[in-house]
Design a protein around this motif. Structure first.
Motif, short mmCIF file in Angstrom:
data_model
loop_
_atom_site.label_atom_id
_atom_site.label_comp_id
_atom_site.label_asym_id
_atom_site.label_seq_id
_atom_site.Cartn_x
_atom_site.Cartn_y
_atom_site.Cartn_z
N HIS A 445 1.38 -15.50 -16.96
CA HIS A 445 0.58 -14.28 -16.84
C HIS A 445 -0.12 -14.24 -15.48
CE1 HIS A 445 0.83 -12.35 -20.82
NE2 HIS A 445 1.09 -13.58 -21.26
N ALA A 446 -0.53 -15.40 -14.98
CA ALA A 446 -1.18 -15.45 -13.66
C ALA A 446 -0.20 -15.06 -12.56
CB ALA A 446 -1.74 -16.85 -13.41
N ASP A 447 1.07 -15.46 -12.70
CA ASP A 447 2.09 -15.08 -11.72
C ASP A 447 2.28 -13.56 -11.73
OD1 ASP A 447 2.47 -17.78 -11.18
OD2 ASP A 447 4.15 -17.96 -12.58
N VAL A 448 2.31 -12.98 -12.91
CA VAL A 448 2.45 -11.53 -13.04
C VAL A 448 1.25 -10.83 -12.42
CG1 VAL A 448 2.40 -9.64 -14.72
CG2 VAL A 448 4.00 -11.54 -15.03
N ASP A 449 0.05 -11.35 -12.66
CA ASP A 449 -1.16 -10.76 -12.07
C ASP A 449 -1.07 -10.77 -10.54
OD1 ASP A 449 -2.24 -10.35 -14.57
OD2 ASP A 449 -3.46 -12.17 -14.55
N ARG A 450 -0.56 -11.86 -10.00
CA ARG A 450 -0.46 -11.96 -8.55
C ARG A 450 0.55 -10.95 -7.99
NH1 ARG A 450 0.39 -17.72 -5.41
NH2 ARG A 450 0.88 -16.89 -3.34
N TYR A 451 1.62 -10.74 -8.71
CA TYR A 451 2.62 -9.76 -8.28
C TYR A 451 2.05 -8.34 -8.34
CZ TYR A 451 7.27 -7.58 -7.82
OH TYR A 451 8.35 -6.85 -7.39
N VAL A 452 1.35 -8.02 -9.41
CA VAL A 452 0.73 -6.70 -9.53
C VAL A 452 -0.27 -6.49 -8.40
CG1 VAL A 452 -0.74 -5.22 -10.95
CG2 VAL A 452 1.09 -6.55 -12.02
N SER A 453 -1.01 -7.54 -8.07
CA SER A 453 -2.00 -7.45 -7.01
C SER A 453 -1.36 -7.14 -5.66
CB SER A 453 -2.79 -8.76 -6.91
OG SER A 453 -3.74 -8.71 -5.87
N LEU A 454 -0.23 -7.79 -5.36
CA LEU A 454 0.41 -7.51 -4.07
C LEU A 454 1.02 -6.11 -4.04
CD1 LEU A 454 3.79 -7.63 -3.64
CD2 LEU A 454 3.42 -9.99 -4.34
N ILE A 455 1.46 -5.63 -5.21
CA ILE A 455 1.97 -4.25 -5.28
C ILE A 455 0.82 -3.27 -5.06
CG2 ILE A 455 2.92 -2.51 -6.85
CD1 ILE A 455 4.60 -4.78 -8.08
N ARG A 456 -0.32 -3.56 -5.66
CA ARG A 456 -1.50 -2.71 -5.48
C ARG A 456 -1.88 -2.65 -3.99
NH1 ARG A 456 -4.45 -5.23 -8.69
NH2 ARG A 456 -4.10 -3.94 -10.55
N ASP A 457 -1.83 -3.79 -3.33
CA ASP A 457 -2.15 -3.86 -1.90
C ASP A 457 -1.13 -3.09 -1.07
OD1 ASP A 457 -3.54 -5.10 0.48
OD2 ASP A 457 -1.53 -5.97 0.73
N PHE A 458 0.15 -3.21 -1.41
CA PHE A 458 1.20 -2.52 -0.68
C PHE A 458 1.02 -1.00 -0.79
CE2 PHE A 458 5.41 -0.56 -0.40
CZ PHE A 458 5.95 -1.16 0.73
N VAL A 459 0.77 -0.54 -2.01
CA VAL A 459 0.62 0.90 -2.24
C VAL A 459 -0.63 1.42 -1.52
CG1 VAL A 459 0.23 2.67 -3.97
CG2 VAL A 459 1.88 0.85 -4.41
N ALA A 460 -1.73 0.68 -1.61
CA ALA A 460 -2.96 1.12 -0.94
C ALA A 460 -2.77 1.21 0.57
CB ALA A 460 -4.10 0.15 -1.27
N ARG A 461 -2.00 0.27 1.11
CA ARG A 461 -1.80 0.22 2.55
C ARG A 461 -0.93 1.38 3.04
NH1 ARG A 461 0.20 -5.43 4.95
NH2 ARG A 461 -1.68 -6.00 3.77
N HIS A 462 0.03 1.79 2.23
CA HIS A 462 1.01 2.79 2.66
C HIS A 462 0.96 4.09 1.88
CE1 HIS A 462 2.67 -0.52 4.98
NE2 HIS A 462 2.91 -1.21 3.88
N ARG A 463 -0.12 4.32 1.12
CA ARG A 463 -0.15 5.44 0.17
C ARG A 463 0.12 6.79 0.82
NH1 ARG A 463 -5.90 4.39 0.19
NH2 ARG A 463 -5.76 3.30 -1.82
N ASP A 464 -0.39 7.01 2.00
CA ASP A 464 -0.24 8.32 2.63
C ASP A 464 1.22 8.66 2.90
OD1 ASP A 464 -2.94 8.64 2.55
OD2 ASP A 464 -3.28 8.10 4.65
N HIS A 465 2.08 7.65 3.03
CA HIS A 465 3.49 7.88 3.31
C HIS A 465 4.35 7.73 2.05
CE1 HIS A 465 2.94 8.01 7.70
NE2 HIS A 465 1.99 7.09 7.49
N LEU A 466 3.73 7.35 0.94
CA LEU A 466 4.47 7.17 -0.31
C LEU A 466 4.16 8.25 -1.34
CD1 LEU A 466 4.06 3.30 -0.85
CD2 LEU A 466 6.19 4.50 -0.33
N ARG A 467 3.09 8.97 -1.15
CA ARG A 467 2.67 9.94 -2.17
C ARG A 467 3.66 11.07 -2.33
NH1 ARG A 467 -3.91 10.19 -1.20
NH2 ARG A 467 -4.39 8.52 -2.69
N ALA A 468 3.82 11.45 -3.60
CA ALA A 468 4.76 12.54 -3.92
C ALA A 468 4.29 13.86 -3.30
CB ALA A 468 4.87 12.67 -5.43
#
Length: 468
Positions: A445-468
């Motif tokens: 579960h900790a590994d999954v949490d870490r993966y979700v965290s990096l996805i959250r960071d990726f989306v936050a960093r690039h949100r303006d170019h990823l938003r629908a």
């Protein structure tokens, strides 16, 4: 800055940082060019600017030549479901080797293993089974058997299907593709995945009694973890029965999603079903099985279908498989699927919160279902909600249970996919370059949490170019 320019700039910077952090892997890759074309002997493992070279693995961790430790979420593309150091499998392999190997004859292990495979996957259609060395070999043998038994020639395959290195169907108009192909020279007929209406049209246009087999994955692994609709699989079952063709269900990957395979959860029984390496404990292994009357044609005493194979009953895979099926029991299947569902829902929650998903997908429990069309386009349905969405989000997640895939769409989707891959590596998580993450039993579960965290960071960093 325009999104295409933006993502290309970000990718160049990520690849440069990766090269600076992994000089030993780069050197090993370049040195390998002297003896391997492109320094590579397995195309899917190539990555730009170069792949990481691994020197050790333990449980769900990998250590690189440059001394970094990574969480392994690739799980050897599903074959490594037991992790890298399962002691019970290691013990089984060691004990098998102690008695010698390459007997050139029958052994007790193959008989015990065959019994367990038939008991396990009987509800999906396996009454009798034969072993091979890989999922590719299992699928090619099942196709060849369909042609030999029926006396027909045509094999129905689907857009984005992958059944091994000689059975690759990346596009609906593959007949007109100018790309080099190493596919077997069978008479393939192409149909759109998940599309009952247009698949029926393709079949109705075939000459009568020409279809030997329907070859399908209930979840397309290489195609992006794209689930088949239940009604689509049931339609194929009914079609095979009415036409006299064989329904060959490729469960090399998807069989991990149900105690008796994924087909059984859809209420579909194959005429022949194929399995892959995780069933053999992660060793060199494949299998095909099916209806008793079909499989009995492989009985050597009846001089029917000829199926040799030096390593079909090798003691390593037989011994590892016997133990592996005990380890990956019904309880563990359910546990791993629950972990995957949790991961998927949390990722979708991130994408919803950051407005990457359109309002029609604003439900973390929703599933994206892709319905291909003969014109090469794809329509998107929301499973369980009964409606379609007009536009696929730029970033999304697909799959079922423990088989998941982060994907991107649009004119620079390949660059986004590569950027996400490098973002995961920079956070010391290893995934497929295409975003595929089939979870292993050693993922926590900790590994999954870490993966979700990096996805959250990726989306936050690039949100303006990823938003629908």
């Amino acid at each position: 800055m325009d999104s295409p320019i933006y993502v290309e700039k970000q990718l160049r910077e990520a690849q440069q940082a990766f090269a600076e952090q992994n000089p030993q892997s780069q050197k090993a890759h370049l040195d390998a060019h002297h003896h391997l074309p492109g320094g590579n002997t397995r195309t899917v493992l190539h990555a730009e600017p170069f792949p990481i070279t691994w020197i050790a693995g333990k449980e769900a961790r990998l250590t690189s030549l440059d001394g970094r430790e990574y969480i392994d979420l690739l799980g050897e593309f599903s074959a490594g479901i037991f992790g890298h150091s399962e002691p019970r499998i290691a013990k089984a392999v060691h004990q098998a080797l102690e008695s010698g190997w390459n007997f050139g004859g029958n052994n007790l292990l193959e008989k015990d293993f065959a019994r367990k495979v038939c008991q396990r996957f009987g509800p999906s259609g396996i009454d009798l089974v034969r072993f091979t060395n890989s999922g590719t070999e299992a699928n090619t043998t099942a196709v060849a058997a369909s042609i030999a038994i029926t006396g027909r020639k045509k094999i129905l395959v689907f857009s984005s299907g992958y059944h091994g290195s000689t059975l690759v169907f990346p596009m609906i108009s593959a007949q007109a593709s100018t790309e080099l192909s190493m596919n077997l020279p069978y008479d393939f007929v192409y149909a759109p995945y998940n599309n009952i209406t247009e698949t029926r049209e393709v079949i109705n246009n075939l000459p009568k009694d020409s279809l030997a087999a329907i070859l399908v994955e209930p979840i397309q692994g290489s195609g992006g973890c794209r689930p088949a609709k239940k009604e689509f699989m049931q339609f194929l079952r009914e079609t095979a029965t009415s036409t006299g063709a064989f329904l060959v269900v490729d469960e090399v990957m998807s069989s991990r999603l149900g105690p008796s395979g994924y087909s059984a959860t859809l209420g579909v029984k194959a005429d022949m079903m194929t399995l892959g390496k995780y069933v053999g404990g992660g060793m060199t292994f494949g299998a095909f099985g099916g209806r008793r009357d079909v499989m009995e044609l492989f009985d050597p005493s009846r001089k029917g279908l000829f199926h040799p194979g030096t390593y079909n009953n090798n003691v390593v895979s037989m011994s590892a498989g016997i133990v592996g099926l005990d380890i990956y029991n019904e309880e563990e299947v359910d546990r791993l699927n629950l972990l995957g569902r949790r991961l998927k829902e949390e990722v979708q929650s991130v994408l919803i919160k950051e407005q990457i998903y359109p309002t029609e997908l604003a439900d973390p429990h929703a599933s994206i279902i892709e319905v291909d069309r003969l014109d090469g386009t794809t329509e998107i349905e929301v499973a369980g909600l009964g409606h379609r969405i007009s536009k696929m989000p730029a970033m999304f997640i697909t799959g079922e249970g423990s088989m998941l895939n982060i994907r991107f769409t649009g004119p620079v989707s390949k660059s986004w996919q590569a950027l996400f891959y490098h973002h995961a590596l920079s956070n010391q998580i290893f995934i497929a370059t295409r975003g595929y993450t089939p979870l292993s039993l050693r993922v926590s579960h900790a590994d999954v949490d870490r993966y979700v965290s990096l996805i959250r960071d990726f989306v936050a960093r690039h949100r303006d170019h990823l938003r629908a």
